[in-house]
Design an enzyme around this catalytic site. Structure first.
Site, PDB file in Angstrom:
ATOM      1  NE  ARG A   1       1.240   9.342   0.484  1.00 46.76           N
ATOM      2  CZ  ARG A   1       2.458   8.917   0.734  1.00 46.76           C
ATOM      3  NH1 ARG A   1       3.292   8.668  -0.254  1.00 46.76           N
ATOM      4  NH2 ARG A   1       2.876   8.763   1.980  1.00 46.76           N
TER       5      ARG A   1
ATOM      6  CG  HIS B   1       2.571   4.613  -1.562  1.00 46.45           C
ATOM      7  ND1 HIS B   1       2.794   5.446  -2.635  1.00 46.45           N
ATOM      8  CD2 HIS B   1       2.690   3.352  -2.045  1.00 46.45           C
ATOM      9  CE1 HIS B   1       3.035   4.732  -3.724  1.00 46.45           C
ATOM     10  NE2 HIS B   1       2.982   3.458  -3.389  1.00 46.45           N
TER      11      HIS B   1
ATOM     12  CE1 TYR C   1       5.977   8.848   4.075  1.00 43.40           C
ATOM     13  CE2 TYR C   1       5.940   6.569   4.804  1.00 43.40           C
ATOM     14  CZ  TYR C   1       5.414   7.586   4.044  1.00 43.40           C
ATOM     15  OH  TYR C   1       4.305   7.356   3.258  1.00 43.40           O
TER      16      TYR C   1
END
Length: 375
Positions: free
Chosen positions: A265, A269, A278
């Site tokens: 990805r 998100h 993160y």
């Protein structure tokens, strides 16, 4: 803790990735899977590339619309085009798809109207399209729930005596949900013609896959009695091949298959997420070198199939699709307040009718008060 598992052969042979086109754009022969894509000639490769370019442009345009306040939210698929296009183009029209909220490239393969992709994210409708018009259920936001729906549908296929199949898409994070595991129990028990297509994009929102999966996810399925395969999810040709194999198994009474497409990805998100909080930038850089579009473009170029005329045509197609998507979004009519009562029940319901009547009289009271105040 990075938790990242980079593509490539692991120690156990069963964990090796099926790969037909590497990240340098080099085509590698395969004793088993070459036969499954023997019909994919240069023109077919060009069409797969066009598909991926177009859906990446759809994704970029939708992201821009969200940033401009035209959509409330958008779940990007950047980096996962090959997994979705390769598998989506393997399906027949009578197969039925049950997806999560990120499979907009699969929806494109199914022929969904472009504006319908955006309706839910604009807040104009409770669902985007008629599932039976394209044989694809509307996206499921509840993580993993669609796997049960797909398995139930596949059990119905058995009862109907048909040779179609169901396919369900979900991410690596969903494999920790009970729904996914329960679906595999039923699929194995009834040998249902369903494909579990897991896009392991390495991040379940802000948690790396290594937190919940210390071994490749594909190893879980054999414990349920379901054959599994790991495929390079950034290799569109390999994704097409393994999905075709799984479909052939399903259609011939061989039951379910679990496919783990190892991809990445590259974006957030959703547009409400900030992955820089993160995720290590070096990890993104490593995976950018494995870009699914770039590797197929390199292969096409090596075959003399990426000339200026073709490239311009692909770019023009992407521009036209993006313009249609934007126009469809901006011209979308606003729903009436009472539309919230539509499609709640499939048949008339007096209790709901009373609620709608009360609500409409409540709304009408504002207009009446305004008229009285202007006298």
């Amino acid at each position: 803790m990075s938790g990242t598992v980079l593509p490539g052969p692991l120690h156990e042979a069963a964990d090796e990735l099926v790969q037909l086109v590497d990240h340098h754009g080099v085509r590698h022969p395969h004793d088993h899977y070459d036969d499954l894509v023997a019909d994919v000639d240069g023109a077919a490769l060009q069409k797969l590339y066009e598909d991926m370019v177009v859906v990446r442009r759809i994704d970029a345009e939708a992201t821009a619309l969200q940033r401009q306040g035209e959509l409330a939210l958008w779940p990007p698929l950047l980096g996962q085009e090959a997994a979705q296009i390769g598998s989506g183009r393997a399906l027949r029209s009578d197969d039925f798809v049950f997806s999560s909220y990120r499979e907009n490239a699969v929806a494109y393969c199914r022929g969904v109207d472009l504006a319908d992709i955006l309706r839910v994210w604009r807040g104009n409708a409770s669902s985007g399209w008629d599932p039976y018009s394209i044989n694809m259920a509307t996206p499921q936001v509840i993580i993993g729930a669609q796997t049960l729906h797909a398995t139930g549908y596949a059990m119905g296929i058995i009862n109907d005596g048909a040779d179609s199949a169901a396919v369900t898409y979900f991410g690596d994070g969903a494999t920790s949900q009970g729904d996914v595991n329960e679906a595999m129990v039923f699929a194995a028990s009834y040998q249902a013609p369903v494909i579990f297509f897991c896009q392991n994009n390495h991040w379940a929102i802000s948690e790396p896959v290594g937190v919940q999966a210390h071994v490749p996810i594909a190893r879980r399925a054999p414990g349920f009695g379901i054959p599994s395969v790991r495929v390079d999810g950034n290799d569109v040709l390999a994704c097409l091949a393994v999905t075709r194999e799984a479909l052939a198994r399903a259609r011939s009474g061989g039951g379910p298959t679990f496919i783990e497409a190892v991809t990445y990805r590259m974006g957030p998100h959703t547009t409400a997420d900030d992955p820089t909080r993160y995720r290590d930038a070096n990890e993104l850089e490593d995976w950018s070198a494995r870009d699914p579009l770039a590797r197929l473009a390199t292969l096409l170029d090596s075959l003399g199939l990426l000339d200026a005329t073709y490239s311009d045509a692909v770019r023009a197609k992407a521009d036209a699709v993006a313009a249609e998507l934007r126009e469809g979004c901006l011209s979308m009519p606003e729903p009436a307040p009472s539309d919230v009562f539509r499609h709640v029940y499939s048949e008339p319901n007096s209790w709901l009718d009373r609620q709608q009547d009360h609500y409409e009289r409540y709304l009408a009271s504002f207009a009446q008060t305004s008229q009285e105040g202007s006298r």
